[in-house]
Motif scaffolding. Structure first.
Motif, PDB file in Angstrom:
ATOM      1  N   THR A   1       0.814  -1.213   0.000  1.00  0.00           N
ATOM      2  CA  THR A   1       0.000   0.000   0.000  1.00  0.00           C
ATOM      3  C   THR A   1       0.846   1.262   0.000  1.00  0.00           C
ATOM      4  O   THR A   1       0.636   2.179  -0.792  1.00  0.00           O
ATOM      5  N   ALA A   2       1.832   1.342   0.902  1.00  0.00           N
ATOM      6  CA  ALA A   2       2.630   2.567   1.026  1.00  0.00           C
ATOM      7  C   ALA A   2       3.466   2.815  -0.233  1.00  0.00           C
ATOM      8  O   ALA A   2       3.591   3.955  -0.684  1.00  0.00           O
ATOM      9  N   MET A   3       4.044   1.751  -0.788  1.00  0.00           N
ATOM     10  CA  MET A   3       4.905   1.926  -1.938  1.00  0.00           C
ATOM     11  C   MET A   3       4.136   2.450  -3.153  1.00  0.00           C
ATOM     12  O   MET A   3       4.691   3.162  -3.991  1.00  0.00           O
ATOM     13  N   MET A   4       2.861   2.126  -3.231  1.00  0.00           N
ATOM     14  CA  MET A   4       2.061   2.580  -4.369  1.00  0.00           C
ATOM     15  C   MET A   4       1.747   4.077  -4.296  1.00  0.00           C
ATOM     16  O   MET A   4       1.232   4.647  -5.243  1.00  0.00           O
ATOM     17  N   ASP A   5       2.061   4.714  -3.177  1.00  0.00           N
ATOM     18  CA  ASP A   5       1.913   6.168  -3.085  1.00  0.00           C
ATOM     19  C   ASP A   5       3.098   6.900  -3.695  1.00  0.00           C
ATOM     20  O   ASP A   5       3.035   8.119  -3.905  1.00  0.00           O
ATOM     21  N   LEU A   6       4.179   6.182  -3.975  1.00  0.00           N
ATOM     22  CA  LEU A   6       5.386   6.804  -4.523  1.00  0.00           C
ATOM     23  C   LEU A   6       5.284   6.951  -6.043  1.00  0.00           C
ATOM     24  O   LEU A   6       4.662   6.114  -6.711  1.00  0.00           O
ATOM     25  N   PRO A   7       5.899   7.966  -6.619  1.00  0.00           N
ATOM     26  CA  PRO A   7       5.995   8.050  -8.084  1.00  0.00           C
ATOM     27  C   PRO A   7       6.653   6.782  -8.635  1.00  0.00           C
ATOM     28  O   PRO A   7       7.595   6.247  -8.035  1.00  0.00           O
ATOM     29  N   ARG A   8       6.174   6.313  -9.743  1.00  0.00           N
ATOM     30  CA  ARG A   8       6.532   4.977 -10.228  1.00  0.00           C
ATOM     31  C   ARG A   8       8.035   4.742 -10.384  1.00  0.00           C
ATOM     32  O   ARG A   8       8.533   3.677 -10.002  1.00  0.00           O
ATOM     33  N   TYR A   9       8.754   5.713 -10.925  1.00  0.00           N
ATOM     34  CA  TYR A   9      10.169   5.479 -11.174  1.00  0.00           C
ATOM     35  C   TYR A   9      11.052   5.765  -9.957  1.00  0.00           C
ATOM     36  O   TYR A   9      12.262   5.595 -10.007  1.00  0.00           O
ATOM     37  N   TYR A  10      10.446   6.193  -8.872  1.00  0.00           N
ATOM     38  CA  TYR A  10      11.176   6.352  -7.619  1.00  0.00           C
ATOM     39  C   TYR A  10      11.075   5.107  -6.741  1.00  0.00           C
ATOM     40  O   TYR A  10      11.796   4.985  -5.756  1.00  0.00           O
ATOM     41  N   ARG A  11      10.177   4.190  -7.084  1.00  0.00           N
ATOM     42  CA  ARG A  11       9.844   3.102  -6.159  1.00  0.00           C
ATOM     43  C   ARG A  11      11.014   2.173  -5.873  1.00  0.00           C
ATOM     44  O   ARG A  11      11.250   1.815  -4.707  1.00  0.00           O
ATOM     45  N   ILE A  12      11.744   1.767  -6.896  1.00  0.00           N
ATOM     46  CA  ILE A  12      12.838   0.823  -6.648  1.00  0.00           C
ATOM     47  C   ILE A  12      13.911   1.444  -5.752  1.00  0.00           C
ATOM     48  O   ILE A  12      14.261   0.855  -4.716  1.00  0.00           O
ATOM     49  N   PRO A  13      14.467   2.610  -6.072  1.00  0.00           N
ATOM     50  CA  PRO A  13      15.491   3.167  -5.185  1.00  0.00           C
ATOM     51  C   PRO A  13      14.956   3.547  -3.808  1.00  0.00           C
ATOM     52  O   PRO A  13      15.628   3.311  -2.794  1.00  0.00           O
ATOM     53  N   LEU A  14      13.754   4.114  -3.746  1.00  0.00           N
ATOM     54  CA  LEU A  14      13.233   4.561  -2.459  1.00  0.00           C
ATOM     55  C   LEU A  14      12.878   3.384  -1.548  1.00  0.00           C
ATOM     56  O   LEU A  14      13.140   3.423  -0.340  1.00  0.00           O
ATOM     57  N   HIS A  15      12.271   2.350  -2.116  1.00  0.00           N
ATOM     58  CA  HIS A  15      11.938   1.190  -1.278  1.00  0.00           C
ATOM     59  C   HIS A  15      13.209   0.469  -0.821  1.00  0.00           C
ATOM     60  O   HIS A  15      13.260  -0.047   0.306  1.00  0.00           O
ATOM     61  N   THR A  16      14.226   0.448  -1.674  1.00  0.00           N
ATOM     62  CA  THR A  16      15.503  -0.154  -1.278  1.00  0.00           C
ATOM     63  C   THR A  16      16.120   0.625  -0.119  1.00  0.00           C
ATOM     64  O   THR A  16      16.588   0.031   0.869  1.00  0.00           O
ATOM     65  N   LEU A  17      16.117   1.950  -0.204  1.00  0.00           N
ATOM     66  CA  LEU A  17      16.622   2.769   0.902  1.00  0.00           C
ATOM     67  C   LEU A  17      15.763   2.597   2.148  1.00  0.00           C
ATOM     68  O   LEU A  17      16.278   2.576   3.272  1.00  0.00           O
ATOM     69  N   HIS A  18      14.477   2.505   1.944  1.00  0.00           N
ATOM     70  CA  HIS A  18      13.539   2.294   3.055  1.00  0.00           C
ATOM     71  C   HIS A  18      13.897   1.016   3.824  1.00  0.00           C
ATOM     72  O   HIS A  18      13.961   1.012   5.056  1.00  0.00           O
ATOM     73  N   LYS A  19      14.151  -0.063   3.093  1.00  0.00           N
ATOM     74  CA  LYS A  19      14.471  -1.333   3.742  1.00  0.00           C
ATOM     75  C   LYS A  19      15.890  -1.343   4.308  1.00  0.00           C
ATOM     76  O   LYS A  19      16.162  -2.027   5.304  1.00  0.00           O
ATOM     77  N   LEU A  20      16.821  -0.615   3.681  1.00  0.00           N
ATOM     78  CA  LEU A  20      18.142  -0.451   4.298  1.00  0.00           C
ATOM     79  C   LEU A  20      18.005   0.252   5.644  1.00  0.00           C
ATOM     80  O   LEU A  20      18.709  -0.097   6.609  1.00  0.00           O
ATOM     81  N   GLY A  21      17.095   1.207   5.713  1.00  0.00           N
ATOM     82  CA  GLY A  21      16.832   1.868   6.983  1.00  0.00           C
ATOM     83  C   GLY A  21      16.281   0.916   8.019  1.00  0.00           C
ATOM     84  O   GLY A  21      16.523   1.080   9.221  1.00  0.00           O
ATOM     85  N   HIS A  22      15.552  -0.102   7.573  1.00  0.00           N
ATOM     86  CA  HIS A  22      15.057  -1.110   8.498  1.00  0.00           C
ATOM     87  C   HIS A  22      16.194  -1.934   9.084  1.00  0.00           C
ATOM     88  O   HIS A  22      16.169  -2.281  10.268  1.00  0.00           O
ATOM     89  N   VAL A  23      17.182  -2.281   8.247  1.00  0.00           N
ATOM     90  CA  VAL A  23      18.306  -3.088   8.744  1.00  0.00           C
ATOM     91  C   VAL A  23      18.975  -2.366   9.910  1.00  0.00           C
ATOM     92  O   VAL A  23      19.294  -2.961  10.941  1.00  0.00           O
ATOM     93  N   PHE A  24      19.188  -1.079   9.729  1.00  0.00           N
ATOM     94  CA  PHE A  24      19.695  -0.256  10.831  1.00  0.00           C
ATOM     95  C   PHE A  24      19.396   1.206  10.539  1.00  0.00           C
ATOM     96  O   PHE A  24      19.717   1.692   9.456  1.00  0.00           O
TER      97      PHE A  24
END
Length: 553
Positions: free
Chosen positions: A312-335
């Motif tokens: 749901t949250a990722m679908m609020d992002l502009p389409r071509y930002y999703r891969i880099p932003l979600h990757t950074l988002h999950k890196l933030g989860h790691v630490f």
């Protein structure tokens, strides 16, 4: 700084000294309290105060999801108006077949572990009793001892399942939207399957398959350690083009083992080891045990099924930002994101206690230790590769694992459909519904290998019909029985779908390359979608939420 402040304010902890007002003396504690006491983005109140039924929910669910015993004019009127449940203490009850029970004294006695019973307080357990046990009739006899002798009312039911509201669609209410299936018929599909599975020969075969599954998991764990050691100590023998896909396969395979561990009784060492489910960077087992085992499986494709809203949250992002932003988002989860979330859960366990949730703090300790150990393991691997100057290798395997695992989560159902096409009319045969609304995945074509490489989704239809089975290999052994009984009832058994050829292209098109919600609502072109100030703000917030642990599955 304004964006950061806004995000932090949106997830601030609410100090609620009157906690018992909403949840009762034995209300949600530990992990449940952590979720209940947060204000999440898009909600103006903490979950524990979101007790009013929302009038904008469609009338479709208002009538079809109610049990007959409570579909009275008074009950319907209560749904259409906001009942005063926010100002009174919620009953300390569990709901079965329209009746209420107080299982507080049964928490420590439950053979499946304290977690499942404790987490289901103020929910309808009808479906779970019938589908998560090999012998539901025995469970129903136990329930009678704790009956309160009255019908359930909306005041007994937590409208948001005592879970973060962002997991559900707007207007969701558990009292109205929990689907009702018919478990009274002796010849229902699930009973016919269970009768054959409970034959002595079949039970012995399933036990052997469970053992083989566990042995395979141990071997995969050893391989997981050795591959990383080899890369760190002798990289010439483990080049990155081999290391990354091998680690992806091993992480997903071990997550597949964890997938079945969270379905097993949460007792003994399993409370600790079930957190291996988190090893692929995507879920958080402490939360998923509830969302996956207790909401997705019994209520597939319904409004209760939180798995529908996983992106749901990722679908609020502009389409071509999703891969880099979600990757950074999950890196933030790691630490440090998941450390923030984990320590928050632990702090709430200390603050509110875990006695009513687990029976004692000793019983709850393995769950919390397993959660923390897994977080330190994932961070420790990152630090080791960074210290060895091999951070690129770690990042490549991280990205590969993250994205394949993320798509795998939604690959076995048609979650990319905007509206569910599943028939949720009352009184259906539950097992029939499961088979019709899920399908199996193949990876390379071998069922036993695919069972691990698909994170447990290879024998997926059997897994949905028999969620109480302890391993994927047991599901493979039982597939012929499930398919045979289904065909006797005229249910078509469709061929499995290949993850890479059949599902990944469809999911990528929908989740990665379809316009954002903002673009659809405002009819924005591609350029405007990506430079819109609101879209940019949402993008920055998404990264910050990862750093503070918001958005874990």
């Amino acid at each position: 700084m304004d964006v950061l402040s806004e995000v932090l304010e949106s997830v601030q902890l609410i100090d609620r000294p009157g906690n018992e007002r909403d949840y009762g003396e034995s209300g949600a504690t530990g992990a449940a309290s952590s979720a209940a006491d947060l204000v999440y983005p898009g909600e103006s109140e903490p979950l524990s105060h979101v007790s009013e039924f929302r009038p904008e929910v469609k009338a479709r669910t208002a009538l079809t999801a109610l049990p007959e015993v409570v579909r009275t004019p008074e009950a319907i009127a209560a749904m259409q108006g906001p009942p005063e449940v926010a100002s009174k203490q919620m009953s300390n009850v569990w709901i079965y077949d329209g009746e209420v029970y107080d299982l507080s004294d049964f928490v420590k006695k439950h053979p499946g572990g304290e977690f499942f019973i404790g987490r289901l307080r103020n929910r309808d357990i009808t479906t779970l009793v019938n589908v998560l046990h090999r012998n539901p009739a025995k469970v129903k006899k136990v329930l009678k001892k704790y009956a309160l002798g009255r019908k359930a009312t909306p005041d007994d039911f937590h409208p948001k399942y005592n879970a973060p509201p962002f997991l559900f669609r707007d207007g969701f209410d558990g009292w109205r939207d929990t689907p009702q299936f018919d478990f009274h018929k002796d010849d229902q599909l699930l009973n016919r399957i269970r009768t054959r599975l409970n034959q002595p020969e079949m039970k012995a075969k399933i036990a052997r398959m469970d053992t083989l599954f566990d042995v395979t998991t141990v071997v995969l764990t050893i391989a997981y350690i050795l591959v990383q050691v080899l890369r760190l100590t002798a990289p010439q023998f483990m080049p990155v083009y081999l290391f990354a896909p091998i680690m992806m396969a091993l992480r997903i395979s071990l997550a597949g083992a964890g997938h079945y561990l969270i379905h097993r009784a949460q007792v003994g060492f399993n409370k600790f080891f079930s957190h291996v489910f988190d090893i692929n960077y995507v879920p958080m087992a402490f939360v998923v045990i509830d969302g996956h085992t207790l909401m997705h499986h019994p209520h597939t494709q319904s409004e209760v099924d939180v798995k529908r809203n996983v992106f749901t949250a990722m679908m609020d992002l502009p389409r071509y930002y999703r891969i880099p932003l979600h990757t950074l988002h999950k890196l933030g989860h790691v630490f440090p994101g998941m450390f923030v979330r984990s320590f928050e859960m632990c702090s709430y366990a200390v603050k509110h206690g875990v006695k009513d949730f687990y029976g004692s703090w000793q019983r709850g300790l393995p769950h919390y230790l397993g959660m923390l150990v897994m977080r330190f393991l994932l961070l420790g691997e990152l630090v080791l590769f960074w210290m060895q100057g091999d951070l690129n290798a770690w990042l490549i395997q991280f990205c590969l694992t993250l994205w394949i695992s993320t798509f795998m989560i939604v690959a076995s159902h048609d979650f990319e459909e905007e509206e569910s096409t599943a028939d949720l009319s009352q009184g259906q045969d539950w097992a029939t519904f499961q088979i019709k609304n899920s399908y199996d995945l193949t990876m390379i074509g071998n069922k036993y290998v695919d069972c691990f490489l698909s994170a447990g989704l290879s024998p997926h239809r059997v897994h949905h019909v028999l969620p109480f089975q302890r391993s994927g290999f047991a599901n493979i052994a039982g597939e012929a029985i499930v398919r045979d009984e289904a065909e006797k009832m005229g249910i078509e058994w469709l061929q499995p779908k290949n993850f890479f050829g059949d599902r990944l292209p469809i999911m990528a098109k929908h989740y990665l390359f379809s316009p954002s919600r903002l673009a659809k609502e405002n009819n924005l072109n591609v350029l405007a979608e990506h430079v819109n100030p609101q879209a940019l703000r949402t993008s920055v917030q998404y990264i910050i939420k990862g750093v503070i642990g918001i958005g874990s599955i």
